[in-house]
Design an enzyme around this catalytic site. Structure first.
Site, short mmCIF file in Angstrom:
data_model
loop_
_atom_site.label_atom_id
_atom_site.label_comp_id
_atom_site.label_asym_id
_atom_site.label_seq_id
_atom_site.Cartn_x
_atom_site.Cartn_y
_atom_site.Cartn_z
N CYS A 95 1.58 15.91 -6.55
CA CYS A 95 2.44 16.31 -7.66
C CYS A 95 1.82 15.93 -9.01
CB CYS A 95 3.83 15.70 -7.46
SG CYS A 95 5.07 16.52 -8.47
N HIS A 104 5.23 17.54 -1.99
CA HIS A 104 5.29 16.13 -1.56
C HIS A 104 5.13 16.00 -0.05
CE1 HIS A 104 6.54 14.21 -5.35
NE2 HIS A 104 7.04 15.40 -5.62
N GLU A 109 4.86 13.42 1.64
CA GLU A 109 5.50 12.19 2.15
C GLU A 109 6.98 12.39 2.45
OE1 GLU A 109 4.66 12.91 -0.85
OE2 GLU A 109 5.87 11.95 -2.39
N SER A 133 16.84 -19.25 7.56
CA SER A 133 18.22 -18.84 7.28
C SER A 133 18.91 -18.31 8.53
CB SER A 133 18.21 -17.72 6.24
OG SER A 133 17.62 -16.56 6.81
N VAL A 171 16.10 -12.38 10.05
CA VAL A 171 14.86 -11.88 10.64
C VAL A 171 13.62 -12.33 9.86
CG1 VAL A 171 13.63 -9.79 11.35
CG2 VAL A 171 16.12 -9.83 11.40
N ASP A 172 13.65 -12.15 8.53
CA ASP A 172 12.43 -12.37 7.76
C ASP A 172 11.94 -13.81 7.83
OD1 ASP A 172 12.95 -9.77 7.11
OD2 ASP A 172 13.64 -10.18 5.08
#
Ligand code: XMP
Length: 506
Positions: free
Chosen positions: A79, A167, A169, A220, A223-224
């Site tokens: 683009c 595009h 993507e 915590s 997941v992260d």
């Protein structure tokens, strides 16, 4: 990382999507601001120029000298990126030309060209440009058109440079991934970037970077931070100390359950029960932002106190992931906001930061976690806010209200699992309202609180739709909560989407 694609970001909303598609093709890539190309990085195999909200003629348009990249790397302009290539070589880009928004079909495709290998005539593409290339420079040639745009795609003679005005993507470009895959083949990418290869190279890098240094990490239960811990543990073992603070605002039995999981994973974890301290500091506070600040600060203080009891800590581990990093970088590379719940920690403690997941998207973090042998229930856990039930109890927080909400929440979440609905929603939880209403139980009049059930579908929490859970399910939950949870006589379901509402109520 021994090979990568660089995506130069000119500010398009779909830049992240380009990165997603490239990663899906098992190729590592990085997004960098348009003017920050790493010329001395020998692992770069190719370059993609993103779209932009600007026109090449705008005074403020982002421009960079492409001549240093052309001929050195295979280059694909998307683009605005394509328009910049054409414009900077003397072509004409016009806003008065054919604008194209939405679906279009490629015609006159040059399938001999390696970018369009195996692309089918008539293939649907997604267009979104106000400007259009109306005249190509001398050495450029058209390799595909649409009904209204002649130069829908071009190649430059004797160069490995291409431009597409559509595009690839975007999901609506049916063969977009194939086109990007063709580009990766042109770049000579080996396409072997997988969770296993990520783990291998990251563990090696961590070993080298950290040596015999000691690291602390705040867990915590999410997941992260959990995946970060397991990865660090694999690299440095007992030199990693994790701290899991129970602020008394977690789900029912969450602290014990998660501690057990961490133990099984072989992590060195200090579990700190600080509930009383948090309840004390929250007493009588009703303002949502004040509550958040108190909980955030309390967390940092507890963490800091515990960390000071340890000797010789040099690093702070954090579970920062790629969307946080991208969002924190403005296009000129300056930090506009810091994201993490433990954002104040590194300064306060004078530690260096180690963030092994900072280049991964959420789904990649999950795949890495699975590859590391972590249990599915830990990997698939819904997001849960740092301040926990503190922002799901509207108004002031007390230990009794926490107990009531934990009971209701536990009934709801357990049933979502039983009914196999848990994995179908992005996030679910209960909210305790500070108002009472009249009810009747047996022969008695009741005057008790209301619990809200919330469940949303989403892909990134930026937008969310309320989840259309089955009526039979909602009926059962309502019944069970009112019968079993003392202090609640009414259950309602939140049917608001984001925007204009938010996922949390505070
Ligand atoms: P909202 O309510 O803004 O939430 O639609 C979007 C996502 O962010 C989570 N959230 C938080 N997470 N600390 C966190 O760690 C917070 O203060 C916080 N507030 C909201 C929310 O659960 C949802 O996933």
């Amino acid at each position: 990382m021994n090979e990568k694609i660089i995506i130069l970001d000119f500010g398009s909303q779909t830049t992240q999507l380009i990165a997603r598609r490239i990663r899906e093709l098992n190729t590592y890539c990085e997004i960098l601001p348009y003017n920050k190309f790493p010329f001395d990085d020998t692992t770069v195999k190719g370059v993609i120029l993103s779209g932009s909200p600007y026109s090449v003629y705008d005074e403020n348009a982002f421009k960079t000298d492409l001549s240093r990249m052309r001929n050195k790397y295979p280059l694909l302009g998307i683009c605005y990126g394509a328009q910049l290539l054409a414009h900077s070589s003397g072509g004409t880009v016009e806003s008065a030309g054919s604008r194209e928004y939405g679906r279009a079909n490629l015609t006159k495709i040059d399938t001999e060209n390696p970018l369009f290998k195996n692309i089918t005539e008539g293939s649907q593409v997604w267009m979104s440009h106000g400007d259009s290339i109306t005249r190509l420079p001398e050495s450029f040639r058209v390799i595909a058109s649409t009904q209204s745009v002649e130069a829908a795609a071009f190649a430059i003679n004797r160069e490995q440079t291409w431009g597409v005005q559509f595009h690839p993507e975007v999901y609506h470009t049916e063969e977009g991934s194939k086109i990007l895959d063709n580009f990766l083949n042109i770049c000579g990418c080996t396409k072997d970037w997988t969770p296993a290869s990520f783990i291998e190279s990251t563990v090696a890098e961590l070993k080298q970077k950290l040596g015999n240094d000691k690291v602390i990490l705040a867990l915590s239960g999410g997941v992260d931070s959990s995946v970060t811990a397991v990865l660090l543990n694999r690299a440095i073992g007992k030199n990693l100390t994790c701290i899991f603070v129970d602020h008394g605002l977690l789900r029912k039995n969450e602290f014990q359950k998660v501690m057990k999981d961490y133990e099984v994973l072989g992590l060195n974890v200090l579990g700190i029960n600080a509930s009383e301290r948090f309840y004390r500091e929250l007493e009588g506070v009703t303002d949502p932002e004040k509550k958040r600040k108190i909980i955030g600060k309390g967390f940092i203080d507890v963490f800091d106190e515990e960390a000071h009891k340890l000797q010789n800590i040099k690093w702070l581990g954090q579970g920062t992931i790629y969307p946080d990093v991208i969002e924190s970088l403005s296009i000129t590379g300056t930090v506009i906001k810091s994201h993490h719940n433990v954002g104040g920690l590194p300064d306060k403690m004078n530690l260096k930061l180690v963030e092994p997941l900072r280049l991964l998207f959420k789904d990649e973090v999950r795949r890495v976690g699975t590859e590391l042998g972590m249990p599915a229930h830990l990997i698939k856990r819904h997001p849960f806010p740092g301040p926990g039930l503190g922002i799901r109890i509207l108004g002031d927080v007390t230990s009794e209200k926490v107990r009531v909400l934990q009971e209701a929440d536990d009934i709801y979440i357990s049933a979502l699992h039983e009914w196999k609905l848990y994995d179908k929603v992005w996030q679910a939880g209960t909210i305790l309202l500070p108002i009472r209403s009249v009810g009747v139980m047996g022969d008695e009049r009741t005057y008790e609180n209301t619990v809200v059930l919330r469940a949303v579908t989403s892909t990134d929490a930026m937008t969310a739709d309320w989840a259309q859970l089955p009526y039979e399910f909602l009926a059962k939950i309502s019944n069970e909560i009112i019968n079993k949870v003392k202090g609640v006589n009414r259950v309602v379901y939140d049917i608001s989407s984001k925007p204009p509402s938010t996922i949390e109520w505070e």
